[in-house]
Motif scaffolding. Sequence first.
Motif, PDB file in Angstrom:
ATOM      1  N   GLY A   1       0.859  -0.928  -0.233  1.00 22.67           N
ATOM      2  CA  GLY A   1       0.191  -0.234  -0.174  1.00 22.67           C
ATOM      3  C   GLY A   1       0.872   1.342  -0.054  1.00 22.67           C
ATOM      4  O   GLY A   1       0.425   2.138  -0.607  1.00 22.67           O
ATOM      5  N   GLN A   2       1.866   1.202   0.813  1.00 22.45           N
ATOM      6  CA  GLN A   2       2.738   2.405   0.537  1.00 22.45           C
ATOM      7  C   GLN A   2       3.488   2.541  -0.357  1.00 22.45           C
ATOM      8  O   GLN A   2       3.591   3.691  -0.937  1.00 22.45           O
ATOM      9  N   LEU A   3       4.024   1.729  -1.277  1.00 23.24           N
ATOM     10  CA  LEU A   3       4.512   1.649  -2.472  1.00 23.24           C
ATOM     11  C   LEU A   3       3.196   2.247  -3.594  1.00 23.24           C
ATOM     12  O   LEU A   3       3.869   3.095  -4.192  1.00 23.24           O
ATOM     13  N   ALA A   4       2.170   1.715  -3.342  1.00 22.63           N
ATOM     14  CA  ALA A   4       1.442   2.251  -4.373  1.00 22.63           C
ATOM     15  C   ALA A   4       1.065   3.447  -4.228  1.00 22.63           C
ATOM     16  O   ALA A   4       0.985   4.455  -5.165  1.00 22.63           O
ATOM     17  N   GLU A   5       0.916   4.189  -3.077  1.00 23.82           N
ATOM     18  CA  GLU A   5       0.821   5.528  -2.842  1.00 23.82           C
ATOM     19  C   GLU A   5       1.892   6.594  -3.334  1.00 23.82           C
ATOM     20  O   GLU A   5       1.978   7.477  -3.722  1.00 23.82           O
ATOM     21  N   VAL A   6       3.170   5.930  -3.099  1.00 23.89           N
ATOM     22  CA  VAL A   6       4.401   6.688  -3.761  1.00 23.89           C
ATOM     23  C   VAL A   6       4.036   6.811  -5.157  1.00 23.89           C
ATOM     24  O   VAL A   6       4.356   7.675  -5.689  1.00 23.89           O
ATOM     25  N   TYR A   7       3.714   5.772  -5.813  1.00 22.53           N
ATOM     26  CA  TYR A   7       3.635   5.895  -7.235  1.00 22.53           C
ATOM     27  C   TYR A   7       2.253   6.518  -7.505  1.00 22.53           C
ATOM     28  O   TYR A   7       2.535   7.482  -8.520  1.00 22.53           O
TER      29      TYR A   7
ATOM     30  N   ALA B   1      -0.602  -2.852 -11.080  1.00 20.49           N
ATOM     31  CA  ALA B   1      -0.338  -4.210 -10.697  1.00 20.49           C
ATOM     32  C   ALA B   1      -0.397  -4.412  -9.279  1.00 20.49           C
ATOM     33  O   ALA B   1      -1.068  -5.421  -8.711  1.00 20.49           O
ATOM     34  N   ILE B   2       0.157  -3.430  -8.689  1.00 19.00           N
ATOM     35  CA  ILE B   2       0.259  -3.621  -7.031  1.00 19.00           C
ATOM     36  C   ILE B   2      -1.307  -3.348  -6.666  1.00 19.00           C
ATOM     37  O   ILE B   2      -1.753  -4.046  -5.731  1.00 19.00           O
ATOM     38  N   TYR B   3      -1.987  -2.423  -7.202  1.00 14.92           N
ATOM     39  CA  TYR B   3      -3.491  -2.475  -6.723  1.00 14.92           C
ATOM     40  C   TYR B   3      -4.294  -3.425  -7.072  1.00 14.92           C
ATOM     41  O   TYR B   3      -5.047  -3.939  -6.372  1.00 14.92           O
ATOM     42  N   ASP B   4      -4.042  -4.072  -8.375  1.00 11.06           N
ATOM     43  CA  ASP B   4      -4.748  -5.270  -8.763  1.00 11.06           C
ATOM     44  C   ASP B   4      -4.456  -6.563  -8.026  1.00 11.06           C
ATOM     45  O   ASP B   4      -5.121  -7.198  -7.579  1.00 11.06           O
ATOM     46  N   ARG B   5      -3.163  -6.847  -7.804  1.00 12.45           N
ATOM     47  CA  ARG B   5      -2.576  -8.147  -7.341  1.00 12.45           C
ATOM     48  C   ARG B   5      -2.207  -8.088  -5.923  1.00 12.45           C
ATOM     49  O   ARG B   5      -2.169  -9.056  -5.116  1.00 12.45           O
ATOM     50  N   ARG B   6      -1.973  -6.856  -5.281  1.00 14.72           N
ATOM     51  CA  ARG B   6      -1.479  -7.024  -3.879  1.00 14.72           C
ATOM     52  C   ARG B   6      -2.506  -6.155  -2.819  1.00 14.72           C
ATOM     53  O   ARG B   6      -2.690  -6.546  -1.816  1.00 14.72           O
TER      54      ARG B   6
ATOM     55  N   VAL C   1      -9.368  -2.406  -6.646  1.00 11.59           N
ATOM     56  CA  VAL C   1      -9.726  -2.662  -8.291  1.00 11.59           C
ATOM     57  C   VAL C   1     -10.111  -1.200  -8.960  1.00 11.59           C
ATOM     58  O   VAL C   1      -9.427  -0.948 -10.209  1.00 11.59           O
ATOM     59  N   GLU C   2     -10.754  -0.374  -8.341  1.00  4.44           N
ATOM     60  CA  GLU C   2     -10.811   0.973  -8.676  1.00  4.44           C
ATOM     61  C   GLU C   2      -9.618   1.568  -8.923  1.00  4.44           C
ATOM     62  O   GLU C   2      -9.349   2.255 -10.364  1.00  4.44           O
ATOM     63  N   ARG C   3      -8.829   1.814  -8.184  1.00  6.69           N
ATOM     64  CA  ARG C   3      -7.507   2.487  -8.472  1.00  6.69           C
ATOM     65  C   ARG C   3      -6.678   1.903  -9.466  1.00  6.69           C
ATOM     66  O   ARG C   3      -5.934   2.335 -10.177  1.00  6.69           O
ATOM     67  N   GLY C   4      -6.690   0.508  -9.319  1.00  2.00           N
ATOM     68  CA  GLY C   4      -5.707  -0.256 -10.569  1.00  2.00           C
ATOM     69  C   GLY C   4      -6.387  -0.021 -11.690  1.00  2.00           C
ATOM     70  O   GLY C   4      -5.590   0.153 -12.688  1.00  2.00           O
ATOM     71  N   GLN C   5      -7.970  -0.207 -11.896  1.00  2.00           N
ATOM     72  CA  GLN C   5      -8.200   0.326 -13.244  1.00  2.00           C
ATOM     73  C   GLN C   5      -7.967   1.561 -13.687  1.00  2.00           C
ATOM     74  O   GLN C   5      -7.277   1.881 -14.955  1.00  2.00           O
ATOM     75  N   LYS C   6      -7.964   2.622 -12.809  1.00  2.00           N
ATOM     76  CA  LYS C   6      -7.282   4.077 -13.179  1.00  2.00           C
ATOM     77  C   LYS C   6      -5.811   4.174 -13.500  1.00  2.00           C
ATOM     78  O   LYS C   6      -5.697   4.711 -14.694  1.00  2.00           O
TER      79      LYS C   6
END
Length: 191
Positions: free
Chosen positions: A141-147, A170-175, A179-184
Amino acid sequence: GLRVRLGEIHDRELRDPHAAVDSYAAALSGDPNNKVALAALEKFLDDAAVRAAAAEVLEPIYVARHDWPRLARIWEIELEAAAEPAGRLRLTWQVARLYEEQLEDFEGAMRWYAKLFREVPADPGIRDQLHRLASVLDNWGQLAEVYQDHLDDNPGDAPEIRDIALAAAAIYDRRTGDVERGQKAYRRALQ
């Protein structure tokens, strides 16, 4: 001893911190283990006027002693004072590696590699380090926020944006299962 006494006079009586740092530095050049001079210089790390000068004197002593927590603070102070981008980048790398390799503080290392990423987002080596640390910490989650912060702050289409958007997706989708942020993020990569 005389240099220490001179430093005390400059500090307490004359209120001249620059001369005090110079005197304590001279004392430490003759005896790097002088506790009074070390303590006085460490006190000056909290004084914005002479912080950088005190850090410069203390750095080789902390390196020689393998005093990693204090060395991390010294490098952070040097980073605050550094104006040249290449020097700032070098110091940020040093601090990140110190947190990971010497202090074994992986959360601290991840924060510092995130700072590096903000400086040089196109460097795939930094992103690899962030992914490795996210895996070790199980903190995707922290890495996703950085990105995501980078994507939000950079609306353009720089070459690395696609890779960062795909990594975030990929982080949003798999980790994280977001899903919503992954799609975005996938849509951003397709743009």
